[in-house]
Design an enzyme around this catalytic site. Structure first.
Site, PDB file in Angstrom:
ATOM      1  N   VAL A 230      54.498  10.687  10.904  1.00 10.11           N
ATOM      2  CA  VAL A 230      55.131  11.026   9.823  1.00 10.11           C
ATOM      3  C   VAL A 230      54.709  12.538   9.563  1.00 10.11           C
ATOM      4  O   VAL A 230      55.684  13.320   8.656  1.00 10.11           O
ATOM      5  CB  VAL A 230      54.305  10.467   8.543  1.00 10.11           C
TER       6      VAL A 230
ATOM      7  N   LYS B  83      42.162   7.853   6.150  1.00 11.77           N
ATOM      8  CA  LYS B  83      41.458   7.541   5.115  1.00 11.77           C
ATOM      9  C   LYS B  83      39.907   7.252   5.105  1.00 11.77           C
ATOM     10  O   LYS B  83      39.206   7.249   4.241  1.00 11.77           O
ATOM     11  CB  LYS B  83      41.811   5.741   4.844  1.00 11.77           C
TER      12      LYS B  83
ATOM     13  N   LYS C  46      39.723   6.838  -4.810  1.00 14.96           N
ATOM     14  CA  LYS C  46      39.294   7.853  -4.781  1.00 14.96           C
ATOM     15  C   LYS C  46      40.311   9.190  -5.149  1.00 14.96           C
ATOM     16  O   LYS C  46      39.601  10.443  -4.918  1.00 14.96           O
ATOM     17  CB  LYS C  46      38.854   8.196  -3.168  1.00 14.96           C
TER      18      LYS C  46
ATOM     19  N   LYS D 286      45.024  12.489  -1.531  1.00 12.93           N
ATOM     20  CA  LYS D 286      45.839  11.327  -1.979  1.00 12.93           C
ATOM     21  C   LYS D 286      46.149  11.487  -3.389  1.00 12.93           C
ATOM     22  O   LYS D 286      47.523  11.289  -3.642  1.00 12.93           O
ATOM     23  CB  LYS D 286      44.867   9.970  -1.906  1.00 12.93           C
TER      24      LYS D 286
ATOM     25  N   THR E 177      23.819   3.561   1.911  1.00 13.97           N
ATOM     26  CA  THR E 177      23.919   4.990   1.433  1.00 13.97           C
ATOM     27  C   THR E 177      22.925   5.083   0.211  1.00 13.97           C
ATOM     28  O   THR E 177      22.148   6.092   0.262  1.00 13.97           O
ATOM     29  CB  THR E 177      25.268   5.720   1.023  1.00 13.97           C
TER      30      THR E 177
END
Length: 617
Positions: free
Chosen positions: A350, A375, A417, A429, A479
Site C-alpha cells: 500500500v 501492528k 490503542k 492509527k 509485563t
C-alpha cells in the site's frame, strides 16, 4: 439431494406405508371388513397414515437421533401414536357418527407401534454396527477420549456422548464414572447406568473420589458466564478439560466424527461473556454483486474478512498483500471452499502508489477493507519511521485511490490503542482515522473506521506467545500483574468490520462493546491450567515490566468523542473530533519528507499532529 432430506422423506414414506399396512392387518385379524362401510374404509386408509405422520412430525419424532435413543424417545413415539389414535377416533365419529370396535383400534395401535419401533431399533443397531466397524480403521476418530471421565450436565448432549462411548467401548479407552448437574431433582438419578453425583460444588470432591482424568462439559445451552464459572472450578481438579459440540453440530456431523468433534477447552471459553453475534447476514446484501478489495488480505483480520465475504457472493474478491505466503494460504483455502468465487490474489504494498493505481484502475473496486498495517507495539517503537510509512502513508495513498476511482465504501481497521496513544503504533492509527475523516468530508466515497481491542489468537498476540512459552516449560512472561486488555475473537472483530461497512453513512468510528476488560495475568494462569499444569509450581510466571509505549489499560473512545447508540446496542459510534484538515494534510506532507531521514526522531512531529499522543523522551 441432501442426505438429511432424503432420510427424512424415506422416514415419512415408511411411516405412512407402515400405518396403512397396520390398519389393514388389524382389520383382517379383527374380521371387521364385512361390517365396514366402504366409504368409512376409504376414509380410514387415507386418514390414519396421514395422522400418524403428522403426529410424528409435531412431536419431533423425525428429529430424534435414533442411534443415541433410549426409553425417553420410545415413550415420546408411543405418546405420538396415542394422540394420532385419539384424532382418528374423533374424526370417524365426526364424519360417520360411528367408529371401529375397540379391538380394531387396539390392534391398529399395536401393529403400528411394533413396526415403527422395530424399524428404528433395527436402524439404530445397523448404524452402531457400521460405526463400530469404521472405528477399527479410523484410529484418529476417538483418540481424544481416554481414562475415567466425569460429564458436566445431565441432558441430551451428555446422553448422546455416553451412548457414543458405550457403543465404541472397544475402540475408546474411556469410561464415564459419574455425572454432575445443578438441577437438584436430577441428583441421585441415573443416565445409562451412570449416577448424577452432585452439583458444581461437588466437582472437586468427586473428581478425587472417582479418580477422574478427563472432564467433559456437556451443556450446549449454558451461557458463557455460567460456563466460565463451572470451567474455573473444573480447572482446580487438574483434570484434562474438554467440551462437547452443540446439539446442532451433533445432528449435522457424520456420526464417526462425533467423538472427534469434542474439543479442548480454549481460553475463549473462560472470558465469562457471551459471544457477540451481530447478525451481520441481515445487512450483507450490499456485498453481493460488488467488487471487494481487501488490503492486508492474508493477515489474521484480512483473511477472516475474506472468508466471511466469500459467503455473501461478491462479484469479485481481490486479496492484496505484501506477504506472499499468507496470500497464498488464504487463496488456496478460498479456492477449495468456494470454487465458484471470482477470486484475484495480488502481491503489492500500500506504500507503492503506482501499484495501487494499477490495481484500482484495472479492477474498479466498489468496497475497500483496509487491513494492511504494522501492528506490533514494541517492534514499531524501534522503527517509528517504518510505522508511519506503512500505516499512515499507506492509508493515505489507498484513500486517495478510493476517492479517485469512485469506491462506494472504504472501511479502515483501527485499534483501541489509537485512543490517547502512548506508542507510535497507536498514534499512527489515530492519524489513519484522521485521514479517513478528512477524505470523508471531501469525497463521494463513504469513509469509516472500525476500532476494536486485542484479537484472541491473532498473529503476534499474547495467547500464541503464552502457549509457546508453556510448551517450552516456561516461564510465562507477563509485563505487569495489573495490566488489563479488552479481548474479542477473530470472528467477532471481523463481524464488526462487516457491520460497519454495511451501516456506515460516512465519517463514523465504530466501537464494539466488548464487556469488561480482562487481566493478562488471569489469562496466563488459566492457560497454564488448561495445559494441565499448576501456575507458579509447574510453570513459573515472571513479570518483566511494561515495554516501551505500553499502557496498563486501553481505552475505546476519547472523552471528547462521546458515544452514540445504534440499532444494535453492542455497537457504539464515536462522534468525530473536529480538526484543521488543511493543516493536517500539510503536516502529512512535511512528515512524509522527514521520515525518510533515519536520523530524525519523528515522534515530536507526530505529537503536533496528534495532540493526545504522549511518549517518553
Amino acid at each position: 439431494m441432501n442426505n438429511r432430506y432424503f432420510s427424512l422423506i424415506a422416514s415419512f414414506l415408511y411411516d405412512f406405508i407402515t400405518a396403512l399396512g397396520s390398519l389393514l392387518l388389524a382389520l383382517t385379524v379383527e374380521s371387521s371388513f364385512r361390517q365396514i362401510d366402504h366409504r368409512m374404509f376409504l376414509f380410514s386408509v387415507f386418514v390414519w397414515p396421514f395422522l400418524v405422520v403428522v403426529s410424528f412430525y409435531l412431536f419431533k419424532i423425525y428429529r430424534i437421533l435414533w442411534r443415541f435413543s433410549g426409553l425417553t424417545e420410545l415413550v415420546r413415539l408411543l405418546f405420538a401414536l396415542l394422540v394420532a389414535l385419539a384424532a382418528f377416533f374423533i374424526s370417524q365419529m365426526a364424519v360417520f357418527n360411528i367408529c371401529y370396535r375397540l379391538d380394531a383400534f387396539l390392534l391398529t395401535l399395536f401393529f403400528t407401534t411394533f413396526f415403527t419401533v422395530a424399524y428404528r431399533m433395527c436402524l439404530k443397531n445397523f448404524l452402531n454396527y457400521r460405526d463400530s466397524k469404521r472405528n477399527h480403521t479410523e484410529d484418529q476418530s476417538h483418540n481424544n477420549l481416554s481414562g475415567n471421565i466425569m460429564i458436566i450436565g445431565g441432558g441430551n448432549a451428555a446422553s448422546m456422548i455416553m451412548n457414543e462411548i458405550f457403543h465404541h467401548g472397544d475402540s475408546m479407552s474411556a469410561k464415564v464414572k459419574c455425572m454432575i448437574d445443578d438441577n437438584p431433582a436430577k441428583i441421585g438419578s441415573y443416565i445409562s447406568s451412570v449416577k448424577i453425583v452432585g452439583d458444581r460444588n461437588s466437582i472437586i470432591e468427586m473428581a478425587k473420589k472417582y479418580d477422574i482424568q478427563t472432564i467433559l462439559f456437556a451443556i450446549p445451552s449454558c451461557n458463557n458466564k455460567q460456563k466460565s464459572e463451572i470451567l474455573n472450578i473444573c480447572q482446580q481438579t487438574g483434570c484434562e478439560l474438554k467440551i462437547v459440540p452443540s446439539i446442532y453440530e451433533l445432528m449435522n456431523d457424520a456420526p464417526t466424527k462425533l467423538a472427534a468433534k469434542i474439543r479442548n477447552v480454549e481460553i475463549e471459553d473462560l472470558l465469562g461473556r457471551e459471544p457477540i453475534d451481530l447478525q451481520v447476514g441481515r445487512v450483507m446484501d450490499y456485498v453481493a454483486g460488488s467488487v471487494v478489495l481487501v488490503t492486508g488480505g492474508g493477515g489474521t483480520i484480512g483473511s477472516e474478512l475474506c472468508r466471511q465475504l466469500a459467503e455473501h457472493h461478491p462479484k469479485q474478491l481481490i486479496i492484496f498483500d505484501i506477504y506472499e505466503n499468507n496470500a497464498y494460504d488464504i487463496q488456496n483455502e478460498l479456492k477449495r471452499n468456494h470454487p465458484q468465487l471470482n477470486l484475484v490474489t495480488l502481491i503489492g504494498s500500500v506504500r507503492d502508489s503506482k501499484r495501487l493505481e494499477c490495481v484500482f484502475e484495472k479492477y474498479r473496486p466498489d468496497i475497500v477493507y483496509h487491513a494492511a498495517a504494522h501492528k506490533h507495539v514494541p517492534l514499531m517503537e524501534d522503527s517509528p519511521n517504518e510505522t508511519i510509512k506503512n500505516n499512515v502513508i499507506g492509508t493515505l495513498k489507498t484513500a486517495r485511490c478510493a476517492d479517485k476511482y469512485g469506491v462506494k465504501k472504504f472501511v479502515l481497521i483501527s485499534t483501541d490503542k489509537a485512543v490517547n496513544p502512548t506508542n507510535i503504533m497507536g498514534a499512527s492509527k489515530r492519524m489513519c482515522e484522521m485521514v479517513v475523516q478528512t477524505y470523508n468530508n471531501r469525497s463521494k466515497t463513504e469513509f469509516v473506521a472500525v476500532r476494536f481491542g486485542n484479537v484472541l489468537g491473532s498473529n503476534g498476540s499474547v495467547i500464541p506467545l503464552f502457549k509457546k512459552q508453556i510448551k517450552e516449560g516456561g516461564p510465562v512472561t507477563v509485563t505487569d500483574p495489573d495490566i488489563i486488555r479488552y479481548f474479542m475473537t477473530i470472528p467477532e472483530a471481523v463481524t464488526l468490520v462487516l457491520q460497519a461497512g454495511a451501516t456506515a453513512k460516512g465519517g463514523e468510528i465504530f466501537v464494539l462493546d466488548m464487556g469488561k476488560p480482562v487481566k493478562i495475568l488471569t489469562l496466563a494462569e488459566n492457560l497454564i491450567k488448561l495445559s494441565g499444569f499448576t501456575p507458579y509450581q509447574d510453570i513459573k510466571i515472571e513479570f518483566i515490566g511494561l515495554r516501551p509505549g505500553e499502557k496498563l489499560y486501553e481505552e475505546m473512545l476519547m472523552a471528547e468523542e462521546g458515544l452514540q447508540e445504534t440499532e444494535n446496542k453492542l455497537i457504539k459510534i464515536g462522534r468525530p473530533i473536529e480538526f484543521d484538515e488543511e493543516k493536517f494534510l500539510a503536516d502529512l506532507d512535511n512528515l512524509y519528507r522527514s521520515m525518510y531521514d533515519e536520523t530524525v526522531d519523528i515522534r515530536a512531529m507526530i505529537q503536533k499532529i496528534v495532540p493526545t499522543y504522549h511518549y517518553q523522551q
